[in-house]
Scaffold this motif. Structure first.
Motif, PDB file in Angstrom:
ATOM      1  N   ARG A 107      84.023  61.048  36.291  1.00  0.00           N
ATOM      2  CA  ARG A 107      84.218  59.849  37.107  1.00  0.00           C
ATOM      3  C   ARG A 107      83.081  59.762  38.106  1.00  0.00           C
ATOM      4  O   ARG A 107      82.642  60.767  38.659  1.00  0.00           O
ATOM      5  CB  ARG A 107      85.548  59.944  37.851  1.00  0.00           C
ATOM      6  CG  ARG A 107      85.747  58.780  38.828  1.00  0.00           C
ATOM      7  CD  ARG A 107      87.000  58.962  39.639  1.00  0.00           C
ATOM      8  NE  ARG A 107      86.979  58.065  40.789  1.00  0.00           N
ATOM      9  CZ  ARG A 107      88.013  57.347  41.190  1.00  0.00           C
ATOM     10  NH1 ARG A 107      89.150  57.438  40.557  1.00  0.00           N
ATOM     11  NH2 ARG A 107      87.899  56.565  42.234  1.00  0.00           N
ATOM     12  N   PHE A 117      78.680  46.507  38.399  1.00  0.00           N
ATOM     13  CA  PHE A 117      79.795  46.690  37.465  1.00  0.00           C
ATOM     14  C   PHE A 117      79.326  46.453  36.033  1.00  0.00           C
ATOM     15  O   PHE A 117      79.558  47.282  35.143  1.00  0.00           O
ATOM     16  CB  PHE A 117      80.932  45.730  37.837  1.00  0.00           C
ATOM     17  CG  PHE A 117      82.167  45.904  37.017  1.00  0.00           C
ATOM     18  CD1 PHE A 117      83.164  46.770  37.419  1.00  0.00           C
ATOM     19  CD2 PHE A 117      82.344  45.197  35.843  1.00  0.00           C
ATOM     20  CE1 PHE A 117      84.311  46.927  36.660  1.00  0.00           C
ATOM     21  CE2 PHE A 117      83.479  45.348  35.079  1.00  0.00           C
ATOM     22  CZ  PHE A 117      84.471  46.218  35.487  1.00  0.00           C
ATOM     23  N   LEU A 162      77.070  49.217  34.735  1.00  0.00           N
ATOM     24  CA  LEU A 162      77.798  50.424  34.341  1.00  0.00           C
ATOM     25  C   LEU A 162      78.364  50.284  32.930  1.00  0.00           C
ATOM     26  O   LEU A 162      78.321  51.230  32.145  1.00  0.00           O
ATOM     27  CB  LEU A 162      78.917  50.723  35.337  1.00  0.00           C
ATOM     28  CG  LEU A 162      78.457  51.265  36.683  1.00  0.00           C
ATOM     29  CD1 LEU A 162      79.610  51.268  37.668  1.00  0.00           C
ATOM     30  CD2 LEU A 162      77.876  52.652  36.530  1.00  0.00           C
ATOM     31  N   ILE A 163      78.871  49.117  32.600  1.00  0.00           N
ATOM     32  CA  ILE A 163      79.375  48.866  31.247  1.00  0.00           C
ATOM     33  C   ILE A 163      78.227  48.996  30.246  1.00  0.00           C
ATOM     34  O   ILE A 163      78.369  49.630  29.198  1.00  0.00           O
ATOM     35  CB  ILE A 163      80.042  47.486  31.151  1.00  0.00           C
ATOM     36  CG1 ILE A 163      81.237  47.382  32.116  1.00  0.00           C
ATOM     37  CG2 ILE A 163      80.455  47.186  29.716  1.00  0.00           C
ATOM     38  CD1 ILE A 163      82.337  48.388  31.894  1.00  0.00           C
ATOM     39  N   ALA A 195      80.022  52.914  30.330  1.00  0.00           N
ATOM     40  CA  ALA A 195      81.275  53.226  31.017  1.00  0.00           C
ATOM     41  C   ALA A 195      82.465  53.003  30.086  1.00  0.00           C
ATOM     42  O   ALA A 195      82.543  51.993  29.388  1.00  0.00           O
ATOM     43  CB  ALA A 195      81.434  52.361  32.265  1.00  0.00           C
ATOM     44  N   ASP A 228      85.597  53.037  31.322  1.00  0.00           N
ATOM     45  CA  ASP A 228      86.486  52.229  32.167  1.00  0.00           C
ATOM     46  C   ASP A 228      85.785  52.073  33.506  1.00  0.00           C
ATOM     47  O   ASP A 228      85.041  52.954  33.932  1.00  0.00           O
ATOM     48  CB  ASP A 228      87.829  52.935  32.343  1.00  0.00           C
ATOM     49  CG  ASP A 228      88.880  52.074  33.029  1.00  0.00           C
ATOM     50  OD1 ASP A 228      88.742  50.834  33.004  1.00  0.00           O
ATOM     51  OD2 ASP A 228      89.835  52.631  33.587  1.00  0.00           O
ATOM     52  N   ALA A 229      86.005  50.968  34.163  1.00  0.00           N
ATOM     53  CA  ALA A 229      85.405  50.735  35.481  1.00  0.00           C
ATOM     54  C   ALA A 229      86.285  49.780  36.258  1.00  0.00           C
ATOM     55  O   ALA A 229      86.968  48.932  35.667  1.00  0.00           O
ATOM     56  CB  ALA A 229      83.994  50.168  35.344  1.00  0.00           C
ATOM     57  N   ALA A 256      84.039  54.445  38.002  1.00  0.00           N
ATOM     58  CA  ALA A 256      83.884  54.316  36.556  1.00  0.00           C
ATOM     59  C   ALA A 256      84.017  55.669  35.885  1.00  0.00           C
ATOM     60  O   ALA A 256      83.713  56.704  36.486  1.00  0.00           O
ATOM     61  CB  ALA A 256      82.527  53.707  36.220  1.00  0.00           C
TER      62      ALA A 256
END
Length: 64
Positions: A4, A14, A17-18, A22, A24-25, A35
């Motif tokens: 994490r 955000f 990060l995807i 990632a 999940d975030a 994330a």
């Protein structure tokens, strides 16, 4: 293995990060972002991509 990260960065981070993988975030109430990241992406890579000095890491722990 996953870990994490918590980071204080712009909300546009955000999406970045995807893109970095990632699993999940979420945007936190204090404006930070948390994330779950795969260990193939190093924290230093994330800090560079988000243009921040550091990110906080901790083990990703599952919840039931």
């Amino acid at each position: 293995m996953f870990y994490r990260i918590d980071v204080r960065a712009a909300h546009t981070s955000f999406d970045r990060l995807i893109e970095l993988g990632a699993i999940d975030a979420e945007v936190l109430p204090d404006g930070g972002i948390a994330a779950v990241m795969p260990d193939t992406v190093r924290p230093e890579q994330i800090a560079t991509a988000l243009q921040v000095d550091e990110v906080t890491t901790s083990p990703a722990v599952g919840r039931d």
